[in-house]
Structure formats: C-alpha cells, structure tokens
Write a protein that holds these residues in place. Structure first.
Motif, PDB file in Angstrom:
ATOM      1  N   TRP A  85       5.517  -7.975  -3.202  1.00  0.00           N
ATOM      2  CA  TRP A  85       4.655  -7.010  -2.541  1.00  0.00           C
ATOM      3  C   TRP A  85       4.609  -5.645  -3.216  1.00  0.00           C
ATOM      4  N   SER A  86       5.269  -5.529  -4.380  1.00  0.00           N
ATOM      5  CA  SER A  86       5.250  -4.240  -5.062  1.00  0.00           C
ATOM      6  C   SER A  86       4.421  -4.223  -6.343  1.00  0.00           C
TER       7      SER A  86
ATOM      8  N   LYS B 111       1.408  -4.075  -8.859  1.00  0.00           N
ATOM      9  CA  LYS B 111       0.166  -3.312  -8.715  1.00  0.00           C
ATOM     10  C   LYS B 111      -1.002  -4.149  -8.225  1.00  0.00           C
TER      11      LYS B 111
ATOM     12  N   ARG C  75       0.041  -4.767  -4.348  1.00  0.00           N
ATOM     13  CA  ARG C  75       0.648  -3.677  -3.583  1.00  0.00           C
ATOM     14  C   ARG C  75      -0.243  -3.159  -2.456  1.00  0.00           C
TER      15      ARG C  75
ATOM     16  N   ALA D 247       1.549  -3.800   1.138  1.00  0.00           N
ATOM     17  CA  ALA D 247       2.413  -2.695   1.552  1.00  0.00           C
ATOM     18  C   ALA D 247       1.580  -1.616   2.239  1.00  0.00           C
TER      19      ALA D 247
END
Length: 134
Positions: free
Chosen positions: A11-12, A14, A17, A21
């Motif tokens: 989930w981080s 790019k 994201r 998030a």
C-alpha cells in the motif's frame, strides 16, 4: 509519506498509494483515491463505510470518543490504510492523577499525619509485666 524499504509495499508503492492509503488531517474529510474522490463515512449501525468523497466524515483528532480512532486503526486491506494522527488529546498522566489523589487525601485526613504522631495521640498506656504476673 516515508516508509521503511519494502515493509509496506502493498500500500505504499507510488502506483497504489493513492488508492490504498488515506492521509489523516485534523479538520479535513477522510478522503483518499487518486482524485480524492473516495471517502470514509459513518454508516448504519455506526460502522465505517467506503463511498464517494461527498459526505466523508471529518477527522477530529481531539474528539473524546475513541470509537472512530479505534476503527481507523483496525482497518485492513481492501480498506485504505490511514496515516497520521489518530487521536491527540491532553489528559493528565497516571502519575499526575495519583499525586492529585494523594493531595486530596491529605486535605481530607483529620488525624495525625505520621505514624509516630498517631502512636502518641489519644489515650495511651504502658503495659508492664511484673515478676509474679507471668
């Protein structure tokens, strides 16, 4: 947002994201998505629901009620992972509460303040054992 290398890639990254998030900001709606077009809202039964950004709940990190911060902290995929301050309230520490309780108890105490003073207060007597008393 800054992440440990590889720890939160699901989930981080790019490319995911924005969809995976949600950045928490005090006083702003809980929105996410590339165009900030998705939001988290309070639904029936006071549960969180994903939906359009219109009507998204406004994040208040100072609210007394813990239900929303706890619900946000428990979100798992496919729900967006929330980043930011969940709750920021100013409350006394346990130590401060204990010291205040001690001060209040001292004010309310009407008797002697020390053990020695207590032992010397009121009616006292000496107990002696005579030779023939044993």
């Amino acid at each position: 947002m800054v992440f440990n290398d590889g720890a939160f890639d699901e989930w981080s990254e790019k490319d995911v994201r924005d969809e995976a998030a949600a950045q928490l900001e005090h006083g702003k709606p809980l929105v996410y998505g590339k165009g900030k077009d998705k939001g988290l809202r309070i639904g029936g039964g006071f549960t969180l629901e994903m939906g359009p950004a219109d009507g998204a709940v406004v994040h208040d990190e100072t609210r007394d009620n813990l239900s929303l911060p706890l619900a946000l902290a428990a979100l798992e995929p496919p729900w967006p992972q929330v980043m930011g301050v969940l709750r920021a309230v100013e409350l006394p520490t346990v130590d401060q509460l204990a010291r205040e309780q001690e001060r209040e108890a001292e004010k309310a105490t009407k008797g002697p303040a020390t053990l020695e003073a207590l032992l010397q207060s009121g009616d006292t007597w000496d107990v002696t054992v005579g030779i023939g008393d044993a």
